[in-house]
Design a protein around this motif. Structure first.
Motif, PDB file in Angstrom:
ATOM      1  N   GLN A  63       4.721   7.368  -7.699  1.00  0.00           N
ATOM      2  CA  GLN A  63       4.705   5.926  -7.505  1.00  0.00           C
ATOM      3  C   GLN A  63       6.119   5.397  -7.303  1.00  0.00           C
ATOM      4  N   ALA A  64       6.178   4.269  -6.613  1.00  0.00           N
ATOM      5  CA  ALA A  64       7.411   3.506  -6.459  1.00  0.00           C
ATOM      6  C   ALA A  64       7.011   2.046  -6.598  1.00  0.00           C
ATOM      7  N   HIS A  65       7.972   1.206  -6.949  1.00  0.00           N
ATOM      8  CA  HIS A  65       7.657  -0.222  -7.070  1.00  0.00           C
ATOM      9  C   HIS A  65       8.878  -1.070  -6.747  1.00  0.00           C
ATOM     10  N   MET A  66       8.597  -2.318  -6.497  1.00  0.00           N
ATOM     11  CA  MET A  66       9.644  -3.310  -6.280  1.00  0.00           C
ATOM     12  C   MET A  66       9.130  -4.628  -6.838  1.00  0.00           C
TER      13      MET A  66
ATOM     14  N   TYR B 233       1.745   9.671   4.947  1.00  0.00           N
ATOM     15  CA  TYR B 233       0.965   8.504   4.561  1.00  0.00           C
ATOM     16  C   TYR B 233       1.181   8.148   3.095  1.00  0.00           C
ATOM     17  N   VAL B 234       1.249   6.829   2.841  1.00  0.00           N
ATOM     18  CA  VAL B 234       1.346   6.298   1.483  1.00  0.00           C
ATOM     19  C   VAL B 234       0.457   5.055   1.407  1.00  0.00           C
ATOM     20  N   LEU B 235       0.145   4.669   0.201  1.00  0.00           N
ATOM     21  CA  LEU B 235      -0.590   3.434  -0.039  1.00  0.00           C
ATOM     22  C   LEU B 235       0.400   2.414  -0.576  1.00  0.00           C
ATOM     23  N   ILE B 236       0.450   1.239   0.039  1.00  0.00           N
ATOM     24  CA  ILE B 236       1.334   0.180  -0.430  1.00  0.00           C
ATOM     25  C   ILE B 236       0.460  -1.023  -0.774  1.00  0.00           C
ATOM     26  N   SER B 237       0.785  -1.681  -1.876  1.00  0.00           N
ATOM     27  CA  SER B 237      -0.084  -2.707  -2.427  1.00  0.00           C
ATOM     28  C   SER B 237       0.731  -3.887  -2.932  1.00  0.00           C
ATOM     29  N   HIS B 238       0.222  -5.091  -2.686  1.00  0.00           N
ATOM     30  CA  HIS B 238       0.864  -6.310  -3.209  1.00  0.00           C
ATOM     31  C   HIS B 238      -0.209  -7.371  -3.427  1.00  0.00           C
ATOM     32  N   PRO B 239       0.071  -8.378  -4.256  1.00  0.00           N
ATOM     33  CA  PRO B 239      -0.924  -9.424  -4.488  1.00  0.00           C
ATOM     34  C   PRO B 239      -1.258 -10.168  -3.190  1.00  0.00           C
ATOM     35  N   LYS B 240      -2.507 -10.535  -3.050  1.00  0.00           N
ATOM     36  CA  LYS B 240      -2.927 -11.319  -1.886  1.00  0.00           C
ATOM     37  C   LYS B 240      -2.303 -12.715  -1.944  1.00  0.00           C
ATOM     38  N   ASP B 241      -2.229 -13.273  -3.128  1.00  0.00           N
ATOM     39  CA  ASP B 241      -1.642 -14.604  -3.337  1.00  0.00           C
ATOM     40  C   ASP B 241      -0.119 -14.477  -3.409  1.00  0.00           C
ATOM     41  N   LEU B 242       0.559 -14.919  -2.366  1.00  0.00           N
ATOM     42  CA  LEU B 242       2.020 -14.827  -2.316  1.00  0.00           C
ATOM     43  C   LEU B 242       2.705 -16.102  -2.793  1.00  0.00           C
ATOM     44  N   SER B 243       1.953 -17.026  -3.389  1.00  0.00           N
ATOM     45  CA  SER B 243       2.538 -18.305  -3.803  1.00  0.00           C
ATOM     46  C   SER B 243       3.247 -18.232  -5.157  1.00  0.00           C
ATOM     47  N   LYS B 244       3.079 -17.151  -5.869  1.00  0.00           N
ATOM     48  CA  LYS B 244       3.669 -17.042  -7.208  1.00  0.00           C
ATOM     49  C   LYS B 244       5.163 -16.751  -7.137  1.00  0.00           C
ATOM     50  N   GLY B 245       5.850 -16.966  -8.242  1.00  0.00           N
ATOM     51  CA  GLY B 245       7.289 -16.747  -8.306  1.00  0.00           C
ATOM     52  C   GLY B 245       7.678 -15.288  -8.434  1.00  0.00           C
ATOM     53  N   LEU B 246       6.809 -14.458  -9.020  1.00  0.00           N
ATOM     54  CA  LEU B 246       7.057 -13.024  -9.176  1.00  0.00           C
ATOM     55  C   LEU B 246       6.002 -12.262  -8.390  1.00  0.00           C
ATOM     56  N   ILE B 247       6.466 -11.400  -7.493  1.00  0.00           N
ATOM     57  CA  ILE B 247       5.541 -10.604  -6.685  1.00  0.00           C
ATOM     58  C   ILE B 247       5.894  -9.128  -6.843  1.00  0.00           C
ATOM     59  N   PRO B 248       4.975  -8.355  -7.393  1.00  0.00           N
ATOM     60  CA  PRO B 248       5.187  -6.905  -7.463  1.00  0.00           C
ATOM     61  C   PRO B 248       4.668  -6.242  -6.191  1.00  0.00           C
TER      62      PRO B 248
END
Length: 152
Positions: free
Chosen positions: A66-69, A38-53
């Motif tokens: 941690q890992a990121h994209m 199991y891992v926790l994965i997280s992203h912004p709720k608002d996907l309308s922006k130009g940069l999404i972490p």
């Protein structure tokens, strides 16, 4: 299933500021890796922006990893700006797979036609792992290690 790790991830998922960004609302999901961890994965709720972490959190033997994209959207193209798994113990555990699969899902939601990026590697072994990884998802890789995937 490691119940202690799962409980830690549940507790972390309830933290609205898990990755330090208070100005945005994040979607936090607990997912299983290809190795059934199991891992926790997280992203912004608002996907309308130009940069999404996209962030990933795991616990290995009680230690936090941690890992990121970071993905950038412009002119119907998604650019993989950065992808990293932090800590050698976190390598080859399926974290990159979860990150790329979520990124490609977001690209489809945003109706993107092309995904691009550039490989960056620190050794021949790292280069071989990346070629195998991106090829698995259908990316074309040119002689300068530029990535391209046509979605539609």
């Amino acid at each position: 299933m490691n119940k202690i790790t799962y409980r830690k991830l549940v507790r972390e998922s309830q933290n609205t500021n898990i990755f330090g960004y208070q100005d945005e609302e994040y979607v936090n999901e607990i997912k299983k890796t290809k190795k059934n961890k199991y891992v926790l994965i997280s992203h912004p709720k608002d996907l309308s922006k130009g940069l999404i972490p996209i962030y990933l959190l795991s616990f290995i033997n009680g230690k936090r990893y941690q890992a990121h994209m970071y993905i950038v959207f412009k002119d119907n193209t998604m650019l993989i700006a950065d992808i990293a798994v932090l800590g050698k113990k976190a390598f080859n555990r399926g974290y990159g797979t979860l990150l790329i699969e979520l990124a490609l899902e977001i690209a489809r939601i945003k109706d993107v036609s092309k995904v691009t990026g550039k490989m960056a590697f620190s050794s021949d072994e790292h280069k071989k792992r990346q070629i195998k990884f991106y090829s698995k998802y259908g990316f074309q890789i040119d002689d300068k290690f530029n990535l391209k995937l046509i979605l539609k």
